[in-house]
Design a protein around this motif. Structure first.
Motif, PDB file in Angstrom:
ATOM      1  N   ASP A 118      18.965  -7.909  -3.924  1.00  0.00           N
ATOM      2  CA  ASP A 118      20.030  -6.989  -3.815  1.00  0.00           C
ATOM      3  C   ASP A 118      21.388  -7.955  -4.614  1.00  0.00           C
ATOM      4  OD1 ASP A 118      21.470  -8.562  -1.829  1.00  0.00           O
ATOM      5  OD2 ASP A 118      21.237  -7.070  -0.578  1.00  0.00           O
ATOM      6  N   PRO A 119      22.655  -7.264  -4.879  1.00  0.00           N
ATOM      7  CA  PRO A 119      23.579  -8.294  -5.372  1.00  0.00           C
ATOM      8  C   PRO A 119      23.975  -9.404  -4.645  1.00  0.00           C
ATOM      9  CG  PRO A 119      24.259  -5.763  -5.969  1.00  0.00           C
ATOM     10  CD  PRO A 119      22.752  -5.944  -4.763  1.00  0.00           C
ATOM     11  N   GLN A 120      23.660  -9.310  -3.366  1.00  0.00           N
ATOM     12  CA  GLN A 120      24.217 -10.551  -2.551  1.00  0.00           C
ATOM     13  C   GLN A 120      23.180 -11.489  -2.459  1.00  0.00           C
ATOM     14  OE1 GLN A 120      25.505  -7.331  -1.717  1.00  0.00           O
ATOM     15  NE2 GLN A 120      27.233  -8.128  -2.739  1.00  0.00           N
ATOM     16  N   GLY A 121      21.918 -11.111  -3.038  1.00  0.00           N
ATOM     17  CA  GLY A 121      20.831 -12.220  -3.168  1.00  0.00           C
ATOM     18  C   GLY A 121      19.865 -12.099  -1.952  1.00  0.00           C
ATOM     19  N   ALA A 122      20.142 -11.021  -1.168  1.00  0.00           N
ATOM     20  CA  ALA A 122      18.510 -10.867  -0.072  1.00  0.00           C
ATOM     21  C   ALA A 122      17.554 -10.158  -0.894  1.00  0.00           C
ATOM     22  CB  ALA A 122      19.286  -9.582   0.994  1.00  0.00           C
ATOM     23  N   VAL A 123      16.579 -10.930  -0.516  1.00  0.00           N
ATOM     24  CA  VAL A 123      15.069 -10.329  -1.354  1.00  0.00           C
ATOM     25  C   VAL A 123      14.571  -9.358  -0.323  1.00  0.00           C
ATOM     26  CG1 VAL A 123      13.016 -11.293  -2.222  1.00  0.00           C
ATOM     27  CG2 VAL A 123      14.955 -12.599  -2.351  1.00  0.00           C
ATOM     28  N   PHE A 124      13.889  -8.168  -1.269  1.00  0.00           N
ATOM     29  CA  PHE A 124      12.910  -7.238  -0.492  1.00  0.00           C
ATOM     30  C   PHE A 124      12.126  -6.840  -1.568  1.00  0.00           C
ATOM     31  CE2 PHE A 124      16.542  -5.103  -2.783  1.00  0.00           C
ATOM     32  CZ  PHE A 124      15.693  -4.317  -3.391  1.00  0.00           C
ATOM     33  N   GLY A 125      10.886  -6.165  -0.980  1.00  0.00           N
ATOM     34  CA  GLY A 125      10.016  -5.491  -1.793  1.00  0.00           C
ATOM     35  C   GLY A 125      10.197  -3.914  -1.674  1.00  0.00           C
ATOM     36  N   VAL A 126       9.526  -3.368  -2.705  1.00  0.00           N
ATOM     37  CA  VAL A 126       9.393  -1.737  -2.730  1.00  0.00           C
ATOM     38  C   VAL A 126       7.708  -1.501  -2.683  1.00  0.00           C
ATOM     39  CG1 VAL A 126       9.844   0.204  -4.218  1.00  0.00           C
ATOM     40  CG2 VAL A 126      11.656  -1.584  -3.652  1.00  0.00           C
ATOM     41  N   TRP A 127       7.594  -0.563  -1.747  1.00  0.00           N
ATOM     42  CA  TRP A 127       5.936  -0.144  -2.060  1.00  0.00           C
ATOM     43  C   TRP A 127       6.015   1.355  -2.085  1.00  0.00           C
ATOM     44  CZ3 TRP A 127       1.677  -1.799  -2.423  1.00  0.00           C
ATOM     45  CH2 TRP A 127       0.495  -1.439  -2.154  1.00  0.00           C
ATOM     46  N   GLN A 128       5.328   1.827  -3.088  1.00  0.00           N
ATOM     47  CA  GLN A 128       4.921   3.011  -3.655  1.00  0.00           C
ATOM     48  C   GLN A 128       3.482   3.379  -2.917  1.00  0.00           C
ATOM     49  OE1 GLN A 128       5.328   4.240  -7.481  1.00  0.00           O
ATOM     50  NE2 GLN A 128       3.515   5.980  -7.361  1.00  0.00           N
ATOM     51  N   PRO A 129       3.263   4.318  -2.167  1.00  0.00           N
ATOM     52  CA  PRO A 129       1.875   4.276  -1.429  1.00  0.00           C
ATOM     53  C   PRO A 129       0.982   5.032  -2.311  1.00  0.00           C
ATOM     54  CG  PRO A 129       3.343   6.004  -0.481  1.00  0.00           C
ATOM     55  CD  PRO A 129       4.282   5.073  -1.246  1.00  0.00           C
ATOM     56  N   GLY A 130      -0.295   4.454  -2.426  1.00  0.00           N
ATOM     57  CA  GLY A 130      -1.555   5.239  -3.076  1.00  0.00           C
ATOM     58  C   GLY A 130      -2.544   5.589  -1.866  1.00  0.00           C
ATOM     59  N   GLU A 131      -3.362   4.616  -1.722  1.00  0.00           N
ATOM     60  CA  GLU A 131      -4.426   4.820  -0.628  1.00  0.00           C
ATOM     61  C   GLU A 131      -3.919   4.367   0.700  1.00  0.00           C
ATOM     62  OE1 GLU A 131      -8.129   3.425  -1.949  1.00  0.00           O
ATOM     63  OE2 GLU A 131      -8.610   5.063  -3.105  1.00  0.00           O
ATOM     64  N   PHE A 132      -2.898   3.298   0.586  1.00  0.00           N
ATOM     65  CA  PHE A 132      -2.092   2.648   1.781  1.00  0.00           C
ATOM     66  C   PHE A 132      -0.785   3.005   1.749  1.00  0.00           C
ATOM     67  CE2 PHE A 132      -0.547  -1.259   3.640  1.00  0.00           C
ATOM     68  CZ  PHE A 132      -1.083  -1.134   4.655  1.00  0.00           C
ATOM     69  N   SER A 133      -0.329   3.459   3.078  1.00  0.00           N
ATOM     70  CA  SER A 133       1.249   3.986   3.123  1.00  0.00           C
ATOM     71  C   SER A 133       1.851   2.920   3.652  1.00  0.00           C
ATOM     72  CB  SER A 133       1.191   5.146   3.970  1.00  0.00           C
ATOM     73  OG  SER A 133       0.641   6.402   3.505  1.00  0.00           O
ATOM     74  N   GLY A 134       1.413   1.856   4.313  1.00  0.00           N
ATOM     75  CA  GLY A 134       1.970   0.767   4.946  1.00  0.00           C
ATOM     76  C   GLY A 134       1.735   0.417   6.294  1.00  0.00           C
ATOM     77  N   ALA A 135       2.264  -0.027   7.225  1.00  0.00           N
ATOM     78  CA  ALA A 135       2.102  -0.299   8.698  1.00  0.00           C
ATOM     79  C   ALA A 135       1.737   0.972   9.276  1.00  0.00           C
ATOM     80  CB  ALA A 135       3.285  -0.818   9.348  1.00  0.00           C
ATOM     81  N   GLN A 136       0.590   0.928   9.862  1.00  0.00           N
ATOM     82  CA  GLN A 136      -0.036   1.831  10.889  1.00  0.00           C
ATOM     83  C   GLN A 136       0.352   1.812  12.320  1.00  0.00           C
ATOM     84  OE1 GLN A 136      -4.189   1.138   9.623  1.00  0.00           O
ATOM     85  NE2 GLN A 136      -3.998   2.333   7.835  1.00  0.00           N
ATOM     86  N   VAL A 137       0.938   0.922  12.640  1.00  0.00           N
ATOM     87  CA  VAL A 137       1.467   0.680  13.928  1.00  0.00           C
ATOM     88  C   VAL A 137       2.758  -0.009  13.954  1.00  0.00           C
ATOM     89  CG1 VAL A 137       0.200  -1.589  14.041  1.00  0.00           C
ATOM     90  CG2 VAL A 137       0.876  -0.271  16.312  1.00  0.00           C
ATOM     91  N   ALA A 138       3.745   0.454  15.057  1.00  0.00           N
ATOM     92  CA  ALA A 138       5.092  -0.034  14.859  1.00  0.00           C
ATOM     93  C   ALA A 138       5.422   0.177  16.493  1.00  0.00           C
ATOM     94  CB  ALA A 138       5.709   0.637  14.022  1.00  0.00           C
TER      95      ALA A 138
END
Length: 259
Positions: A118-138
C-alpha cells in the motif's frame, strides 16, 4: 464458525503464508506449536506446503527465494485479501497509489495471486480463488483469527483500501486509536497506528493466531527458539502476546474473550 465452507467476500483476509529460509524447520516449529501438519509440496509450486489443522487448510509455508541479484526478502507472515478478479484488483491497487511487487499470476488450477504494497509500504497479497478458496478453518486454537494493519496514516489507508477493495475502515467503539476493517458491514480485521510499534518498524500487516492459553504457548515458543516481542497482556479483545518464530517472522497469538 471455525470451519469455512463458503468463498470469502472481496477484501476479506482469506489466507496467510510464510516464506522461510529453512522451510522444514518452520514446518517442524509450527507443527509443535499449533499442531499443524504439512510437508513440502510439488516442485511445480516451488515446494509450497499447505499446513492443515485437523485436516483443514490453515496456512502456507514455503521456501524463501530471491530473484538472482536481489536481496533476500524479509521473513514475515503475509496476509492475503480475497478478490474475484485479481487482474482488476491489481489495476485498482496501482490506480490507488499502491506498488506492485509480484504481478498477478496463475497458481495452477488453485487460483490467481499477486503481492503488492500500500502507499505507506505495508505488504499484502491478493488471492482469487479457483479450486482453492483460502483458509478452511478460522477462529479456533491453532488457526488464523485476526489480521491487523499497522499504518502511519489511517485516512490514507482508508482511501486506498476503499478504492482497491471496497473495504471500510471505521473507529472501534470504546477503543482509543483503533479501527475496524469492514466488508459488507462485517468486521474482518483491524487497523492500528505504527507509532505503537518499536521505533523503525515499517508499516505492515500482523497475523494473529488463536490459542487456548497464551502464557503456556509463549513458554513453548521460547523453548523452541522463538522470541517474545511483547509479553502476554490483557486487552479488551482478550489476552495476547506478540512473538517471533526462530527465523524471525513476527506474529501475534491471542485467546479471545468469549463472545
Amino acid at each position: 464458525m471455525p470451519d469455512v465452507t463458503t468463498p470469502y467476500p472481496t477484501g476479506t483476509p482469506c489466507w496467510v503464508d510464510l516464506m522461510a529460509k529453512d522451510q522444514q524447520a518452520a514446518l517442524d516449529f509450527y507443527r509443535d506449536l499449533f499442531g499443524w501438519q504439512g510437508t513440502p509440496g510439488p516442485a511445480e509450486f516451488g515446494g509450497y506446503a499447505v499446513c492443515e489443522l485437523n485436516g483443514r487448510a490453515a496456512a502456507g509455508i514455503g521456501p524463501a527465494m530471491a530473484p538472482e541479484g536481489m536481496p533476500e526478502p524479509p521473513i514475515v507472515w503475509t496476509s492475503y485479501l480475497a478478490s474475484t478478479d485479481a487482474q482488476a484488483t491489481q489495476d485498482a491497487i496501482v490506480a490507488a497509489g499502491g506498488t506492485l511487487l509480484v504481478p498477478a499470476m496463475d497458481v495452477g488450477n488453485l487460483g490467481r495471486m499477486l503481492v503488492a504494497a500500500d502507499p505507506q509500504g505495508a505488504v499484502f497479497g491478493v488471492w482469487q480463488p479457483g479450486e482453492f478458496s483460502g483458509a478452511q478453518v478460522a477462529n479456533e486454537a491453532g488457526a488464523l483469527t485476526w489480521n491487523e494493519l499497522h499504518t502511519t496514516d489511517v485516512p490514507a489507508a482508508t482511501a486506498f483500501y476503499g478504492e482497491a477493495f471496497g473495504i471500510e475502515i471505521e473507529p472501534l467503539d470504546g477503543a482509543d486509536s483503533y479501527w475496524e476493517l469492514r466488508v459488507g458491514g462485517r468486521t474482518v480485521g483491524g487497523v492500528t497506528l505504527l507509532a505503537n510499534d518499536p521505533p523503525g518498524t515499517p508499516a505492515h500487516w500482523l497475523t494473529y493466531f488463536a490459542v487456548d492459553d497464551v502464557d503456556s504457548t509463549v513458554d513453548a515458543l521460547v523453548k523452541r527458539g522463538g522470541t517474545v516481542l511483547a509479553p502476554p497482556f490483557d486487552m479488551m479483545a482478550g489476552r495476547m502476546a506478540v512473538v517471533a518464530d526462530p527465523q524471525g517472522a513476527p506474529f501475534a497469538m491471542i485467546k479471545p474473550q468469549p463472545l
